[in-house]
Design an enzyme around this catalytic site. Structure first.
Site, PDB file in Angstrom:
ATOM      1  N   ARG A 238       1.088  -1.239   0.056  1.00 55.03           N
ATOM      2  CA  ARG A 238      -0.045   0.082   0.265  1.00 55.03           C
ATOM      3  C   ARG A 238       0.829   1.201   0.034  1.00 55.03           C
ATOM      4  O   ARG A 238       1.881   1.285   0.790  1.00 55.03           O
ATOM      5  CB  ARG A 238      -0.921  -0.086   1.345  1.00 55.03           C
ATOM      6  CG  ARG A 238      -2.029  -1.159   1.299  1.00 55.03           C
ATOM      7  CD  ARG A 238      -2.944  -0.541   0.230  1.00 55.03           C
ATOM      8  NE  ARG A 238      -4.210  -1.681   0.112  1.00 55.03           N
ATOM      9  CZ  ARG A 238      -4.057  -2.800  -0.590  1.00 55.03           C
ATOM     10  NH1 ARG A 238      -3.292  -3.023  -1.445  1.00 55.03           N
ATOM     11  NH2 ARG A 238      -5.092  -3.597  -0.611  1.00 55.03           N
ATOM     12  N   GLU A 267      -4.058   7.299  -5.602  1.00 54.70           N
ATOM     13  CA  GLU A 267      -4.313   6.566  -6.773  1.00 54.70           C
ATOM     14  C   GLU A 267      -5.431   6.994  -7.373  1.00 54.70           C
ATOM     15  O   GLU A 267      -6.613   7.086  -6.849  1.00 54.70           O
ATOM     16  CB  GLU A 267      -4.379   5.184  -6.421  1.00 54.70           C
ATOM     17  CG  GLU A 267      -3.030   4.643  -5.919  1.00 54.70           C
ATOM     18  CD  GLU A 267      -3.072   3.026  -5.764  1.00 54.70           C
ATOM     19  OE1 GLU A 267      -4.032   2.432  -6.222  1.00 54.70           O
ATOM     20  OE2 GLU A 267      -1.917   2.586  -5.199  1.00 54.70           O
ATOM     21  N   HIS A 286      -0.767   0.025 -10.117  1.00 57.90           N
ATOM     22  CA  HIS A 286      -1.673  -0.888  -9.170  1.00 57.90           C
ATOM     23  C   HIS A 286      -2.043  -2.346  -9.941  1.00 57.90           C
ATOM     24  O   HIS A 286      -3.263  -2.527  -9.955  1.00 57.90           O
ATOM     25  CB  HIS A 286      -2.481  -0.435  -8.361  1.00 57.90           C
ATOM     26  CG  HIS A 286      -2.873  -0.943  -7.116  1.00 57.90           C
ATOM     27  ND1 HIS A 286      -3.587  -0.072  -6.051  1.00 57.90           N
ATOM     28  CD2 HIS A 286      -2.841  -2.286  -6.597  1.00 57.90           C
ATOM     29  CE1 HIS A 286      -3.477  -1.028  -5.009  1.00 57.90           C
ATOM     30  NE2 HIS A 286      -3.297  -2.140  -5.278  1.00 57.90           N
TER      31      HIS A 286
END
Length: 320
Positions: A238, A267, A286
């Protein structure tokens, strides 16, 4: 009347179709976009199940609107986007998708390590841009992966899968975890280390721990200063686990050699973010679990959990 399900992102119809036979299914249908907050708040007022993504914030405001809600199924292993306490207080079941993405995420992690160490992204971009003019003795030189020391922070299932891959590259594996993994130590030769020792000895520091109050911001200026100047930081956990400003400064001043990042504190990352200006940063959007097989398997787990709860059965992968 059929029970109602709302899906917060557009998913493949093959993943959703089995639910349509029994339930009233609605789905946010704009490709590539998250459901707007106002739409989410409107939709939850009448649904019995929410099929959510990690990018959806499911907080007290959502729960106050969702008076009929029975289950939230999150398309992720993580669930820090959901207020679990608020869900418990209302008797709402929360499920996630563990295990199924372990090997795929480990593949990506190891790929990002190699991509960063060997400067593959930089070399590929230069080739396409016509910047590759000739072979140079020290052109695009990187760091060896084989026989290096790999330090894993968070030795869960994914961490163990990455460490098993490292054995094929004859790497030394250190790990730091809340609890010792004695069986893995004896079976595979992994070595437990405190955090400072791991940072000081590792050629690659890989973050694979869940985001908790304990791990939030765990890699800052103090920790980066303990790493080797030739070390590479890899984050596929994370973004909030790393102080991004401190990382930027360490990389810019060559206090560590490089970083490979699949996750960010915000993000999508802003295109003017200083990390994106550095040549020794390799970035990905991601995509840890992004294989066709794995994503469809994750969706199948969500779908089964929703159907089980709405039909009065106990779901698998209930977050407790």
């Amino acid at each position: 009347m059929k029970k109602r399900i709302y899906i917060t992102r557009r998913l493949p119809e093959e993943a959703v179709a089995p639910l349509r036979e029994q339930f009233d299914v609605r789905m946010w249908d704009l490709e590539g976009e998250s459901v707007p907050r106002d739409v989410l708040l409107e939709e939850v007022a009448s649904v019995h199940a929410l099929w959510t993504m990690l990018s959806d914030t499911i907080d007290e405001e959502v729960f106050e609107r969702a008076t009929e809600l029975e289950v939230i199924s999150n398309l992720a292993v993580g669930y820090n986007n959901i207020d679990l306490q608020a869900a418990r207080e209302r008797g709402i079941i929360v499920t996630n998708t563990p295990d199924v993405l372990t090997e795929t995420t480990a593949d990506l992690t190891f790929g990002l390590m190699m991509m960063t160490a060997r400067r593959l992204g930089e070399a590929e971009r230069d080739l396409r841009a016509g910047e590759w003019k000739s072979w140079l003795p020290m052109g695009y030189v990187g760091m060896d992966v084989h026989q290096a020391t790999l330090g894993i922070i968070g030795m869960g299932r994914i961490g163990e899968a990455v460490a098993r891959r490292a054995r094929g590259f004859d790497m030394n594996v250190l790990y730091h975890n809340r609890t010792r993994r004695h069986e893995s130590e004896s079976m595979f030769g992994f070595v437990y280390s405190d955090l400072d020792g791991l940072l000081e000895k590792s050629d690659f520091v890989v973050l694979l721990a869940p985001l908790t109050e304990e791990t939030r911001g765990m890699i800052g200026a103090e920790q980066l200063a303990k790493m080797k100047k030739t070390a590479i930081l890899i984050n596929v956990a994370r973004g909030e686990m790393v102080d991004e400003q401190a990382l930027y400064e360490a990389l810019k001043e060559n206090r560590i050699w490089a970083a490979g990042l699949d996750v960010f504190a915000k993000e999508p990352i802003d295109l003017n973010h200083p990390l994106l200006t550095l040549p020794n940063v390799t970035t990905l959007p991601h995509i840890g679990s992004a294989s066709i097989q794995t994503r469809l398997a994750m969706m199948a787990m969500n779908r089964e959990a929703i159907a089980n709860v709405l039909e009065g059965r106990e779901p698998k992968n209930r977050v407790t």
